[in-house]
Design a protein around this motif. Structure first.
Motif, PDB file in Angstrom:
ATOM      1  N   TRP A 224     -16.063   9.439  54.809  1.00  0.00           N
ATOM      2  CA  TRP A 224     -15.977  10.652  54.087  1.00  0.00           C
ATOM      3  C   TRP A 224     -17.144  10.960  53.318  1.00  0.00           C
ATOM      4  N   LEU A 225     -17.753   9.897  52.982  1.00  0.00           N
ATOM      5  CA  LEU A 225     -19.067   9.916  52.167  1.00  0.00           C
ATOM      6  C   LEU A 225     -20.154  10.516  52.920  1.00  0.00           C
ATOM      7  N   ARG A 226     -20.329  10.175  54.264  1.00  0.00           N
ATOM      8  CA  ARG A 226     -21.281  10.683  55.039  1.00  0.00           C
ATOM      9  C   ARG A 226     -21.438  12.341  55.173  1.00  0.00           C
ATOM     10  N   HIS A 227     -20.226  12.985  55.011  1.00  0.00           N
ATOM     11  CA  HIS A 227     -19.890  14.240  55.000  1.00  0.00           C
ATOM     12  C   HIS A 227     -20.308  14.988  53.691  1.00  0.00           C
ATOM     13  N   CYS A 228     -19.729  14.208  52.632  1.00  0.00           N
ATOM     14  CA  CYS A 228     -19.897  14.435  51.434  1.00  0.00           C
ATOM     15  C   CYS A 228     -21.583  14.745  51.089  1.00  0.00           C
ATOM     16  N   LEU A 229     -22.334  13.651  51.347  1.00  0.00           N
ATOM     17  CA  LEU A 229     -23.755  13.562  51.172  1.00  0.00           C
ATOM     18  C   LEU A 229     -24.504  14.799  52.182  1.00  0.00           C
ATOM     19  N   ALA A 230     -23.867  14.767  53.232  1.00  0.00           N
ATOM     20  CA  ALA A 230     -24.459  15.911  54.309  1.00  0.00           C
ATOM     21  C   ALA A 230     -24.527  17.260  53.539  1.00  0.00           C
ATOM     22  N   GLY A 231     -23.288  17.620  52.738  1.00  0.00           N
ATOM     23  CA  GLY A 231     -23.199  18.635  52.243  1.00  0.00           C
ATOM     24  C   GLY A 231     -23.842  19.096  51.180  1.00  0.00           C
TER      25      GLY A 231
END
Length: 252
Positions: free
Chosen positions: A17-24
C-alpha cells in the motif's frame, strides 16, 4: 505558516500500500518540507525489497501489537520531526488531487479539521467508548473524517501530559495496556483539541458518516489489495499521469 511535514507510519505488511501512497504524494503534494516514513526496526530490511523511498525514513520501536503500537508512534510524531505542523497520512490512503500546506492550515496558522456530530453515527462505536475512557468525559463527535490529518507539534506533549495527569502513566504505556480497538489516537487528539484548544484550530462540520475523500482515496488495508482495488489504484495512477502530460504541454 511554518513548516509542514507529511508523516506516514507504516509496517512491512502495508508496504505494498505504501508504494501507492508515496506515489500519490510525489504526484500531487507540493510545498511540504519533508515526507517522513516511520517503520518499526524489524521492518527495515524489507524497505529495499518494496522500493520504499522518502525524504527521511525513521525507525521506531517494535511492538507486539502493532495496531496499538502504530497509535503510540503517531502520538510521538513530534519526536520524529521538528516541523511546526505534522500532516498524518496512512499507508492505505492515496492522494488524488493537488494538495499544499495551505489546504491543511489556514492563513492564521490554524490547522483545518473536520468533525461529525453524533447523530450521524451509531452510539457506542468502539472509538467513542475508547475516547471517552481516555479523556474522562462524554465524546459526541467523530474527528477522523479525512486524510491527511494535521496537528501542530505543541499538542503532542500536551496530550501526553493529559495521560499522566488523568491516568498516572505515560501515554505509550496507557495505549499498550488497552484491549483491541481500545484506543483511537486521532479521536483522542481531535476531541482533546476541540475541548481544550478550540480557538487554535479551524473547525468544519462534516455532516456524514462517510469519509471526506476530497484529497485522498481512503482504502482499508485489512481487506488487502484485491483485483478490484488494484484496478482502482491503476486508474488513479493513469489519471495522475494524464494530468502530468497535460501540464507538460500547457502554454507557459
Amino acid at each position: 505558516m511554518g513548516s509542514v511535514d507529511i508523516v506516514i507510519r507504516s509496517h512491512a505488511k502495508d508496504f505494498a500500500w505504501l508504494r501507492h501512497c508515496l506515489a500519490g504524494v510525489r504526484r500531487w503534494c507540493t510545498g511540504f518540507r519533508d515526507v517522513v516514513v516511520v517503520v518499526p526496526r524489524r521492518c527495515e530490511h524489507r524497505l529495499a525489497r518494496y522500493g520504499i523511498e522518502a525524504d527521511r525514513i525513521v525507525l521506531c520501536s517494535d511492538y507486539a501489537d502493532d495496531y496499538l503500537g502504530q497509535q503510540v508512534t503517531k502520538t510521538l510524531a513530534d519526536t520524529f520531526t521538528d516541523a511546526d505542523f505534522i500532516a498524518h497520512l496512512d499507508s492505505d490512503c492515496v492522494v488524488r488531487r493537488p494538495l499544499t500546506p495551505a489546504d491543511l492550515v489556514d492563513d492564521a496558522g490554524r490547522p483545518r479539521l473536520l468533525y461529525t456530530p453524533g447523530e450521524h453515527f451509531r452510539r457506542g462505536a468502539p472509538w467513542q467508548a475508547a475516547t471517552e475512557r481516555f479523556l474522562g468525559r462524554p465524546v459526541t463527535c467523530d474527528y477522523m473524517r479525512r486524510q491527511p490529518l494535521v496537528y501542530p507539534r505543541w499538542i503532542y506533549p500536551d496530550l501526553r501530559e493529559h495521560a499522566v495527569r488523568r491516568h498516572g502513566v505515560e501515554l505509550a504505556e496507557y495505549i499498550m495496556a488497552q484491549p483491541p480497538l481500545g484506543f483511537s489516537e486521532f479521536n483522542a487528539m481531535g476531541a482533546y483539541a476541540h475541548e481544550r484548544h478550540r480557538d487554535a484550530f479551524a473547525w468544519t462540520v462534516h455532516p456524514s458518516s462517510t469519509y471526506d475523500e476530497t484529497w485522498t482515496r481512503v482504502f482499508w488495508s485489512w481487506s488487502g489489495i484485491t483485483p478490484a482495488v488494484e484496478h482502482e489504484l491503476r486508474v488513479l495512477g493513469r489519471a495522475a499521469a494524464r494530468t502530468e502530460d497535460k501540464d507538460a504541454f500547457a502554454d507557459p
